[in-house]
Design an enzyme around this catalytic site. Sequence first.
Site, PDB file in Angstrom:
ATOM      1  N   TYR A   1       0.834  -1.201   0.000  1.00  0.00           N
ATOM      2  CA  TYR A   1       0.000   0.000   0.000  1.00  0.00           C
ATOM      3  C   TYR A   1       0.870   1.254   0.000  1.00  0.00           C
ATOM      4  CZ  TYR A   1      -2.927   3.725   1.913  1.00  0.00           C
ATOM      5  OH  TYR A   1      -3.558   4.927   2.124  1.00  0.00           O
ATOM      6  N   ALA A   2       1.855   1.307   0.892  1.00  0.00           N
ATOM      7  CA  ALA A   2       2.754   2.462   0.951  1.00  0.00           C
ATOM      8  C   ALA A   2       3.541   2.607  -0.342  1.00  0.00           C
ATOM      9  CB  ALA A   2       3.702   2.328   2.135  1.00  0.00           C
TER      10      ALA A   2
END
Length: 326
Positions: free
Chosen positions: A155-156
């Site tokens: 996600y990051a």
Amino acid sequence: MTKTLVTGAAGFIGFHVAQSLLKRGETVIGVDNLNPYYNVDLKYERLNQLKAHKNFHFFQIDISDKKAMEEMWSQNAPILNVVNLAAQAGVRYSLTDPFPYITSNVMGFMVMLELCRYQENFKHLVYASTSSVYGTNEEMPFFEHQRTDNPISLYAATKKCNELMAQSYSHLYKIPISGLRFFTVYGPWGRPDMSAFKFMKSMLAGEPIDVYNNGQMARDYTYIDDIVSGIIAALDHPKQTSPKDLHPVYNIGNGHTESLLRFIELIEQSLGITAKKNFLPLQAGDVKETFADISLAKRELGFSPKVSIEEGVPKLVEWYRQYPNF
């Protein structure tokens, strides 16, 4: 009349941003794919409130669908402002099913950049990044010029990818673009997979709550109203001085770090229930602490968060008592 496209309009933050823009008299084009990552009834409930405004127009589209997005854009042109909040959210879910993160967060953002690129007289693209891009940085507070090349979740990584894509497009095509790194957003109408909602649901059911890293975690908890004020402030202040300034990135947080156990304590006080705590190790992809240096947003946007967790948590609990099924 100003017209703004808000992607992820049926989502937590998108819903609140669309409401704020509508209240100040703007026309809002809302786009959302209404995916079933969490209870779709909550998304429809948000949409019903937005559809009560005559200046809100909704399209159920996945932003990664280039053809559908081009058709929608053509029907509503010119669209001169965009707030891109559509994304596959959740750090832990990215460990289970990584593919939606690439489809929505990378391909979807690519589509948005291309649409903005070819819009004549385009004014501003504001998009959501995340505090998760700071990864394993231990220097606190986090400030925008720290290294962000060590993400510890997919996600990051996709959000860092967004920042790099935005930088290249702003440089190549002279498009004003602003990235906003949100810090632990909470508040009414939030996502059921967020920790506060999991805590409240379990506590009301008399079940234990999972507390990771044995409670030794801290977050810069930011109330939704403050997040929205940061987004609107950014939208109203596109950078136009020189090509290198066309893509600023801002921390949008509360500017304070609070322990997870303090956050839980406030939920306990607001519910009148003492939580049974199931202490667990740190989860993969999680960071131990976040803390935003918001001086840049204060200086350039006039951003000034106002809601402490002592005020915000009771407001969240009050709302949740009305909508416990979500």
